[in-house]
Design a protein around this motif. Structure first.
Motif: not given
Length: 155
Positions: A109-126
């Motif tokens: 559950t925690l991994f799924a929530a983190i993955r969803e948050r990372l999809q919309i997060a402003d992360v550097p391209l690399p």
């Protein structure tokens, strides 16, 4: 998926305990316990797959190929082997399986929530995609290691 894994863990812990202690050990066939445990795990996963297909066909389709992969999940066999090596009683085996399944469900559950948050997060391209997911998994594993306690010595 977590519920199915928890059910398989609990079912196999009880069945393997019974088979190992009531059949294999009295007959002097304890060397066959690993093979028998693997067969019991495979049967339990097939049973869960049939039950989910009958109860909720949509859930069965949603889980897809991941449902039969519970058979190859190391937590299932590892838990059975750990119960045997620690000489747990039947009740201890069941409680241990429920705890492990609950922990596995929490982590999923925690991994799924983190993955969803990372999809919309402003992360550097690399770092987009897998790299940031692995970094998050590493940080999460450090957080879970904190539950083991700090002994002051290297682990």
């Amino acid at each position: 998926m977590g519920g199915a894994t928890t059910f398989v863990l609990t079912l196999t812990a009880g069945c393997c305990y019974g088979v190992n202690n009531l059949i294999l050990d009295p007959l002097g066939l304890s060397s066959l316990d690993l093979i028998v445990d693997i067969v019991i795990i495979a049967i339990a996963v097939q049973l869960v797959e049939i039950l989910i297909k009958k109860i909720s066909y949509d859930l069965y389709n949603a889980l897809g190929i991941y449902l039969p992969l519970i058979t190859t999940n190391c937590i299932v066999l590892g838990l059975v082997l750990l119960n045997v090596s620690l000489h747990h009683s039947f009740i201890n085996s069941i409680v241990y399986a429920l705890g492990a399944g609950s922990g596995f469900t929490l982590v999923l559950t925690l991994f799924a929530a983190i993955r969803e948050r990372l999809q919309i997060a402003d992360v550097p391209l690399p770092f987009k995609g897998t790299p940031v997911a692995l970094i998050a998994a590493g940080l999460m594993s450090l957080a879970f290691m904190g539950f083991a306690g700090f002994t002051g010595s290297a682990v």
